[in-house]
Design a protein around this motif. Structure first.
Motif, PDB file in Angstrom:
ATOM      1  N   LYS A  22      34.529-142.473 -34.696  1.00 31.23           N
ATOM      2  CA  LYS A  22      35.293-143.670 -35.039  1.00 31.23           C
ATOM      3  C   LYS A  22      34.395-144.579 -35.864  1.00 31.23           C
ATOM      4  N   GLU A  23      34.757-144.786 -37.110  1.00 32.59           N
ATOM      5  CA  GLU A  23      34.010-145.695 -37.975  1.00 32.59           C
ATOM      6  C   GLU A  23      34.795-146.986 -38.106  1.00 32.59           C
ATOM      7  N   ILE A  24      34.109-148.089 -37.982  1.00 31.45           N
ATOM      8  CA  ILE A  24      34.732-149.400 -38.098  1.00 31.45           C
ATOM      9  C   ILE A  24      34.058-150.130 -39.241  1.00 31.45           C
ATOM     10  N   LEU A  25      34.850-150.585 -40.183  1.00 30.93           N
ATOM     11  CA  LEU A  25      34.312-151.334 -41.314  1.00 30.93           C
ATOM     12  C   LEU A  25      34.106-152.782 -40.925  1.00 30.93           C
ATOM     13  N   VAL A  26      32.906-153.270 -41.127  1.00 30.72           N
ATOM     14  CA  VAL A  26      32.592-154.683 -40.907  1.00 30.72           C
ATOM     15  C   VAL A  26      31.887-155.199 -42.152  1.00 30.72           C
ATOM     16  N   ALA A  27      31.687-156.496 -42.225  1.00 25.89           N
ATOM     17  CA  ALA A  27      31.094-157.112 -43.412  1.00 25.89           C
ATOM     18  C   ALA A  27      29.736-156.506 -43.763  1.00 25.89           C
ATOM     19  N   SER A  28      28.977-156.089 -42.762  1.00 25.85           N
ATOM     20  CA  SER A  28      27.637-155.564 -43.021  1.00 25.85           C
ATOM     21  C   SER A  28      27.632-154.075 -43.349  1.00 25.85           C
ATOM     22  N   GLY A  29      28.799-153.440 -43.363  1.00 31.45           N
ATOM     23  CA  GLY A  29      28.873-152.010 -43.650  1.00 31.45           C
ATOM     24  C   GLY A  29      29.714-151.309 -42.608  1.00 31.45           C
ATOM     25  N   ILE A  30      29.522-150.009 -42.464  1.00 36.34           N
ATOM     26  CA  ILE A  30      30.275-149.242 -41.477  1.00 36.34           C
ATOM     27  C   ILE A  30      29.467-149.171 -40.191  1.00 36.34           C
ATOM     28  N   GLU A  31      30.097-149.490 -39.098  1.00 36.07           N
ATOM     29  CA  GLU A  31      29.457-149.459 -37.782  1.00 36.07           C
ATOM     30  C   GLU A  31      30.100-148.370 -36.938  1.00 36.07           C
ATOM     31  N   HIS A  32      29.349-147.822 -36.019  1.00 35.12           N
ATOM     32  CA  HIS A  32      29.849-146.824 -35.095  1.00 35.12           C
ATOM     33  C   HIS A  32      29.714-147.370 -33.674  1.00 35.12           C
ATOM     34  N   PRO A  33      30.701-147.103 -32.826  1.00 33.39           N
ATOM     35  CA  PRO A  33      30.543-147.511 -31.420  1.00 33.39           C
ATOM     36  C   PRO A  33      29.382-146.767 -30.768  1.00 33.39           C
ATOM     37  N   PHE A  34      28.796-147.384 -29.751  1.00 35.98           N
ATOM     38  CA  PHE A  34      27.720-146.717 -29.025  1.00 35.98           C
ATOM     39  C   PHE A  34      28.300-145.966 -27.829  1.00 35.98           C
ATOM     40  N   VAL A  35      27.638-144.899 -27.455  1.00 37.08           N
ATOM     41  CA  VAL A  35      28.091-144.037 -26.378  1.00 37.08           C
ATOM     42  C   VAL A  35      27.699-144.641 -25.032  1.00 37.08           C
ATOM     43  N   VAL A  36      28.637-144.591 -24.088  1.00 37.99           N
ATOM     44  CA  VAL A  36      28.413-145.047 -22.719  1.00 37.99           C
ATOM     45  C   VAL A  36      28.196-143.810 -21.864  1.00 37.99           C
ATOM     46  N   GLU A  37      27.106-143.830 -21.095  1.00 38.93           N
ATOM     47  CA  GLU A  37      26.789-142.697 -20.231  1.00 38.93           C
ATOM     48  C   GLU A  37      26.853-143.113 -18.764  1.00 38.93           C
ATOM     49  N   ASP A  38      27.166-142.127 -17.936  1.00 36.56           N
ATOM     50  CA  ASP A  38      27.139-142.316 -16.492  1.00 36.56           C
ATOM     51  C   ASP A  38      26.514-141.062 -15.878  1.00 36.56           C
ATOM     52  N   ARG A  39      25.383-141.233 -15.233  1.00 33.74           N
ATOM     53  CA  ARG A  39      24.641-140.124 -14.604  1.00 33.74           C
ATOM     54  C   ARG A  39      24.409-138.973 -15.579  1.00 33.74           C
ATOM     55  N   GLY A  40      23.998-139.338 -16.800  1.00 31.15           N
ATOM     56  CA  GLY A  40      23.657-138.342 -17.806  1.00 31.15           C
ATOM     57  C   GLY A  40      24.829-137.751 -18.572  1.00 31.15           C
ATOM     58  N   GLU A  41      26.047-138.160 -18.245  1.00 34.85           N
ATOM     59  CA  GLU A  41      27.234-137.636 -18.922  1.00 34.85           C
ATOM     60  C   GLU A  41      27.802-138.700 -19.866  1.00 34.85           C
ATOM     61  N   ASP A  42      28.145-138.297 -21.087  1.00 35.12           N
ATOM     62  CA  ASP A  42      28.806-139.203 -22.028  1.00 35.12           C
ATOM     63  C   ASP A  42      30.242-139.393 -21.557  1.00 35.12           C
ATOM     64  N   ILE A  43      30.595-140.643 -21.207  1.00 38.83           N
ATOM     65  CA  ILE A  43      31.942-140.881 -20.661  1.00 38.83           C
ATOM     66  C   ILE A  43      32.853-141.660 -21.603  1.00 38.83           C
ATOM     67  N   GLY A  44      32.288-142.297 -22.622  1.00 38.14           N
ATOM     68  CA  GLY A  44      33.123-143.068 -23.531  1.00 38.14           C
ATOM     69  C   GLY A  44      32.281-143.780 -24.561  1.00 38.14           C
ATOM     70  N   CYS A  45      32.936-144.673 -25.286  1.00 38.87           N
ATOM     71  CA  CYS A  45      32.203-145.455 -26.282  1.00 38.87           C
ATOM     72  C   CYS A  45      32.796-146.856 -26.369  1.00 38.87           C
ATOM     73  N   ILE A  46      31.935-147.777 -26.797  1.00 40.07           N
ATOM     74  CA  ILE A  46      32.300-149.188 -26.928  1.00 40.07           C
ATOM     75  C   ILE A  46      31.695-149.711 -28.220  1.00 40.07           C
ATOM     76  N   TYR A  47      32.460-150.534 -28.911  1.00 41.23           N
ATOM     77  CA  TYR A  47      31.914-151.261 -30.057  1.00 41.23           C
ATOM     78  C   TYR A  47      32.188-152.743 -29.844  1.00 41.23           C
TER      79      TYR A  47
END
Length: 130
Positions: A22-47
């Protein structure tokens, strides 16, 4: 500036991996959400986003996605975001727009976010709760 401190505190909880689906366009360029982990597992992302020119005390949740819907990960991520926002006295904003391929309707998203204290329907906000 507590808004930036809030975003930094959330990001420091995780490894710093970026979700490139998921790429999000912002004034400073294209940003990507960061991955949220729980006990070593990638469970989602947040921007999260803060614009210094906008209303003070406001952080936008630009994007939040659970990788495994129905497991409670989205609820967990929202609880974490709201608890820290309350602690740091930060107002949260978002727009409840379903992602492509999502099974959620806008109405269902509005109802979901209202469970966490968000108000409104098109642009939703959540003041810090004492």
């Amino acid at each position: 500036m507590r808004e930036l401190e809030y975003i930094t505190a959330i990001q420091k909880k995780y490894s710093g991996k970026r979700d490139n689906s998921k790429e999000i366009l912002v004034a400073s360029g294209i940003e990507h959400p960061f991955v949220v982990e729980d006990r070593g597992e990638d469970i989602g992302c947040i921007y999260l986003h803060f614009e210094p020119q906008m209303k003070p005390g406001m952080v936008w949740i630009m994007y939040l996605r659970s990788y495994l819907p129905g497991k409670g990960h989205g609820t967990g991520m929202m609880k974490m975001l709201c608890e820290l926002a309350d602690k740091m006295r930060v107002r949260l904003y978002l727009e409840p727009v379903p992602d492509r391929g999502s099974n959620w309707t806008q109405g269902e998203l509005v109802a979901f976010y209202r469970r966490f204290g968000f108000e409104g329907s098109i642009t939703m906000q959540r003041p810090p709760i004492a």
